[in-house]
Every structure is written in structure tokens, then in C-alpha cells.
Scaffold this motif. Structure first.
Motif, short mmCIF file in Angstrom:
data_model
loop_
_atom_site.label_atom_id
_atom_site.label_comp_id
_atom_site.label_asym_id
_atom_site.label_seq_id
_atom_site.Cartn_x
_atom_site.Cartn_y
_atom_site.Cartn_z
N ILE A 129 0.84 -1.20 0.00
CA ILE A 129 0.00 0.00 0.00
C ILE A 129 0.88 1.25 0.00
CG2 ILE A 129 -1.60 1.37 1.41
CD1 ILE A 129 -2.85 -1.38 2.26
N ILE A 130 1.89 1.26 0.86
CA ILE A 130 2.79 2.41 0.95
C ILE A 130 3.51 2.62 -0.39
CG2 ILE A 130 4.87 3.33 2.06
CD1 ILE A 130 3.96 1.71 4.58
N GLU A 131 4.05 1.54 -0.95
CA GLU A 131 4.76 1.63 -2.23
C GLU A 131 3.86 2.20 -3.33
OE1 GLU A 131 8.30 -1.54 -3.18
OE2 GLU A 131 6.29 -2.04 -3.81
N ARG A 132 2.69 1.62 -3.45
CA ARG A 132 1.78 2.05 -4.52
C ARG A 132 1.33 3.49 -4.31
NH1 ARG A 132 -2.76 -1.78 -5.82
NH2 ARG A 132 -2.94 -0.36 -7.57
N PHE A 133 1.09 3.89 -3.08
CA PHE A 133 0.69 5.27 -2.81
C PHE A 133 1.82 6.23 -3.21
CE2 PHE A 133 0.57 9.01 -0.05
CZ PHE A 133 -0.69 9.50 -0.36
N LEU A 134 3.03 5.91 -2.82
CA LEU A 134 4.17 6.77 -3.15
C LEU A 134 4.37 6.90 -4.65
CD1 LEU A 134 6.72 5.60 -0.45
CD2 LEU A 134 5.63 7.85 -0.58
N TRP A 135 4.22 5.79 -5.38
CA TRP A 135 4.45 5.81 -6.82
C TRP A 135 3.26 6.37 -7.59
CZ3 TRP A 135 8.06 6.10 -10.22
CH2 TRP A 135 7.77 5.85 -11.56
N GLU A 136 2.08 5.84 -7.32
CA GLU A 136 0.91 6.18 -8.13
C GLU A 136 0.29 7.53 -7.79
OE1 GLU A 136 -1.73 2.87 -7.60
OE2 GLU A 136 -0.46 1.53 -8.79
N THR B 70 -4.12 2.28 10.84
CA THR B 70 -5.13 3.27 10.49
C THR B 70 -4.71 4.07 9.26
OG1 THR B 70 -5.77 3.46 12.82
CG2 THR B 70 -6.46 5.24 11.35
N VAL B 71 -3.47 4.52 9.25
CA VAL B 71 -2.97 5.30 8.10
C VAL B 71 -2.93 4.42 6.86
CG1 VAL B 71 -0.98 6.57 7.18
CG2 VAL B 71 -1.67 6.90 9.56
N ALA B 72 -2.48 3.18 7.01
CA ALA B 72 -2.43 2.26 5.87
C ALA B 72 -3.82 2.04 5.29
CB ALA B 72 -1.81 0.93 6.28
N GLU B 73 -4.82 1.89 6.14
CA GLU B 73 -6.19 1.71 5.67
C GLU B 73 -6.67 2.94 4.89
OE1 GLU B 73 -8.60 0.69 9.06
OE2 GLU B 73 -7.62 -1.25 9.28
N THR C 226 -7.60 3.29 0.62
CA THR C 226 -8.80 3.79 -0.05
C THR C 226 -8.45 4.67 -1.24
OG1 THR C 226 -9.00 5.74 1.39
CG2 THR C 226 -10.16 3.73 2.09
N ILE C 227 -7.27 5.23 -1.22
CA ILE C 227 -6.83 6.11 -2.30
C ILE C 227 -6.27 5.33 -3.48
CG2 ILE C 227 -5.18 7.94 -2.92
CD1 ILE C 227 -5.41 8.87 0.05
N ILE C 228 -5.56 4.22 -3.19
CA ILE C 228 -4.89 3.49 -4.28
C ILE C 228 -5.74 2.43 -4.93
CG2 ILE C 228 -2.58 3.87 -3.34
CD1 ILE C 228 -2.72 0.80 -2.58
N ASP C 229 -6.88 2.10 -4.36
CA ASP C 229 -7.75 1.07 -4.93
C ASP C 229 -7.00 -0.25 -5.07
OD1 ASP C 229 -10.09 0.01 -5.97
OD2 ASP C 229 -9.51 0.48 -8.03
N ARG C 230 -6.60 -0.79 -3.91
CA ARG C 230 -5.82 -2.03 -3.85
C ARG C 230 -6.56 -3.18 -4.51
NH1 ARG C 230 -6.21 -5.71 0.09
NH2 ARG C 230 -7.14 -4.18 1.47
N GLN C 231 -5.82 -4.03 -5.18
CA GLN C 231 -6.38 -5.20 -5.85
C GLN C 231 -6.56 -6.36 -4.87
OE1 GLN C 231 -7.08 -4.98 -9.26
NE2 GLN C 231 -6.58 -2.84 -8.85
N ASP C 232 -7.47 -7.26 -5.18
CA ASP C 232 -7.74 -8.41 -4.33
C ASP C 232 -6.54 -9.35 -4.22
OD1 ASP C 232 -10.32 -7.56 -3.80
OD2 ASP C 232 -11.21 -8.76 -5.41
#
Length: 145
Positions: free
Chosen positions: A78-85, A106-109, A113-119
Motif C-alpha cells: 500500500i505504501i509503495e503504490r501510494f508513493l508511486w501512483e 489506520t494510516v495504511a487503511e 482507499t486512495i490506491i484502490d488495492r487489488q484483491d
């Protein structure tokens, strides 16, 4: 994610790559700590019934350890994808490694919601590339070729 989670994640990734127990040396190398520090934390993980360590064979996660490791890996993704995307941080891997120890659930959750994590997360993580396979980025190893 705390230090325990970083160790669980490291052991999990090494186990997946090696298809067997993780050596203390490999854990220490991945986390950039001394073998003595790795041994100390492995002992704590054993006390908490999250890992089993057999001398000369390596460390294996218990079922509870695997669950916690996958949660830690998912947070890291989640952190990686948020930083990149979202933030378009060029050195997202370096930043993610620095942030993973201070980002709580809590922050990760909320980032999730912003990155639309895949299943498929955290199975989307490529341990060799040290990145989520879903990231639309040319990996440094490919760029060097």
C-alpha cells in the motif's frame, strides 16, 4: 508497522523465494542489520510463537506468523503504490522502506482507499524486484540491461 513486522515480512519473502526456511544471514542481509540483531529478534519471534528456528536449518514462520507477515507485506505494498501512483515519488522503494516502520494500520487503511488495492494483494509482491507487480514502473534491473 513495527520492527517485528519488518522481520516477519523479510522471513516470509525469503521463505517464498527459497521455498523453505530462511537463513539468519539472509534475513540480516535483507534488513541490513547484523546477524546478532537478527538472531535476537528471531528469538523474540519464537517466544511469541510467530516463528520456529532450527539451528543450521533456518527460520520458518508459524501459521500466526504467516498471517502477520502477509498483513505487513500488504501494508508495505500500500505504501509503495501510494508513493508511486499518487505522489509520483521516483525513489518510492527507498521511501517505502523508511516509512513502513512508522505507518500504522489506520494510516495504511486510509492510504488503501486512495490506491484502490487489488484483491490479489499481497500476492502481487515480487520479492526479487522488491516491488508490487501491479506498479506501472520499469524496474531498475530492467533499466540497467
Amino acid at each position: 508497522m513495527n520492527t517485528q513486522d519488518q522481520y516477519l515480512k523479510a522471513i516470509y519473502l525469503i521463505q517464498e523465494q527459497e521455498d523453505g526456511p530462511a537463513s539468519t544471514g539472509d534475513i540480516a542481509d535483507l534488513l541490513e542489520v547484523s546477524p546478532a540483531s537478527a538472531n535476537e529478534m528471531i528469538g523474540k519471534l519464537e517466544e511469541r510463537d510467530l516463528a520456529d528456528h532450527e539451528k543450521y536449518k533456518g527460520v520458518s514462520l508459524t501459521d500466526d506468523g504467516i498471517v502477520k507477515a502477509r498483513d505487513a507485506l500488504q501494508t508495505y505494498c500500500i505504501i509503495e503504490r501510494f508513493l508511486w501512483e499518487v505522489l509520483e515519488v521516483e525513489e518510492f522503494r527507498t521511501e517505502a522502506k523508511q516509512l513502513e516502520s512508522v505507518i500504522d494500520e489506520t494510516v495504511a487503511e486510509r492510504l488503501d482507499t486512495i490506491i484502490d488495492r487489488q484483491d490479489c494483494c499481497p500476492d502481487c509482491f515480487d520479492a526479487e524486484a522488491d516491488a508490487c507487480e501491479l506498479l506501472d514502473v520499469e524496474l531498475e534491473s530492467e533499466a540497467a540491461d
